[in-house]
Design an enzyme around this catalytic site. Sequence first.
Site, mmCIF file in Angstrom:
data_model
loop_
_atom_site.group_PDB
_atom_site.id
_atom_site.type_symbol
_atom_site.label_atom_id
_atom_site.label_comp_id
_atom_site.label_asym_id
_atom_site.label_seq_id
_atom_site.Cartn_x
_atom_site.Cartn_y
_atom_site.Cartn_z
ATOM 1 N N GLU A 59 -7.918 4.324 42.090
ATOM 2 C CA GLU A 59 -7.868 3.326 43.161
ATOM 3 C C GLU A 59 -6.855 2.223 42.843
ATOM 4 O O GLU A 59 -6.897 1.153 43.449
ATOM 5 C CB GLU A 59 -9.269 2.752 43.397
ATOM 6 N N HIS A 69 -12.721 -4.602 42.383
ATOM 7 C CA HIS A 69 -13.218 -3.736 43.465
ATOM 8 C C HIS A 69 -14.561 -3.166 43.032
ATOM 9 O O HIS A 69 -14.690 -2.602 41.951
ATOM 10 C CB HIS A 69 -12.223 -2.603 43.736
ATOM 11 N N HIS A 118 -18.495 -1.294 44.504
ATOM 12 C CA HIS A 118 -19.275 -0.658 45.567
ATOM 13 C C HIS A 118 -20.638 -1.348 45.618
ATOM 14 O O HIS A 118 -21.660 -0.710 45.810
ATOM 15 C CB HIS A 118 -19.457 0.839 45.293
ATOM 16 N N TYR A 166 -20.415 -22.179 48.767
ATOM 17 C CA TYR A 166 -19.845 -21.476 47.608
ATOM 18 C C TYR A 166 -19.138 -20.197 48.028
ATOM 19 O O TYR A 166 -18.113 -19.818 47.444
ATOM 20 C CB TYR A 166 -20.933 -21.244 46.551
ATOM 21 N N HIS A 193 -17.302 1.537 52.289
ATOM 22 C CA HIS A 193 -16.809 1.730 50.921
ATOM 23 C C HIS A 193 -17.179 0.544 50.021
ATOM 24 O O HIS A 193 -17.974 0.710 49.103
ATOM 25 C CB HIS A 193 -15.292 1.961 50.989
HETATM 26 ZN ZN LIG Z 1 -14.067 2.383 45.557
#
Ligand SMILES: [Zn+2]
Length: 211
Positions: free
Chosen positions: A74, A93, A95, A120, A161
Site C-alpha cells: 500500500e 494507514h 483498518h 481534539y 477500507h
Molecule cells: Zn489497507
Amino acid sequence: MTEADIRSLLAEFGASLFARGFSVGSAGNISVRLEDGGYLITPTNSCLGRLDPARIARLDADFGHIGGDKPSKEVFMHRAFYRARADAGAVVHLHSTMATAIACLAEPDAANPIPPLTPYFVMRVGRRLPLVPYYRPGDPAMEPAIAAAAADARAVLLANHGPVVSGKTLTDAVYAAEELEEAARLALLLRGATPRLLTGAQVDDLLTTFG
Ligand SMILES: [Zn+2]
C-alpha cells in the site's frame, strides 16, 4: 532525531497501536519522510505489533526500495499523501474498526463522514475528512484519487477500507489516527441521536488558534 531513533519510535508506535486493537494481523502500515528526502515504511505482510526496527523498508526520494524488507503493497497511498502535501512528515494507514465502520455506511456524508463533535478531532484531523470511493486494493487508480482528496485534507477515509492520516511528525500522525478512531466511535454512539456539533465559527476558532 536520527534514522535509528525514528525506526525505534515507529516500532514502538506500531506495537502500541496493535496492542490496543487499532490493527490486527498484517493490516495497517506506517511511513515517515526522512530529512534526506527518502522514506521509511513498514514492510509488506508485517504485523505492526512485531516490527523489527532494522528491517523497516528504506525508500529513496522517488519511492524506490533501497534497504530493509520489501515495502508495504500500500506504499502508493503514502506516496499520494507525500506528493499532495508538503507538510506531511508521516502517514498512518489503519483498518481500525470504528473508522472503517463509518467507511462502510451506505449513505455517508461524503464531504464530512465524521462530523466535528470534539475540539481534539478538529485540532488533530482538521476541518475536512473526505471519503474516497471504493477501489480494489492495489488498483493504481486509487493513488490519484487519494492525492486529489489529500490536497486540502490532512486525512481521508477510504470507502469500505479504512483511514489514511498524515501529520507533520510521526507522533502527530499517530495521535491524529487515534483521535480519528475515537471520533468515529463517538459518531457511531451518537447515530440516531441529535448531537450538538461544533459550529463553523467554533471550528474556525480552533484552527486559527491551534493551526
Ligand atoms: Zn489497507
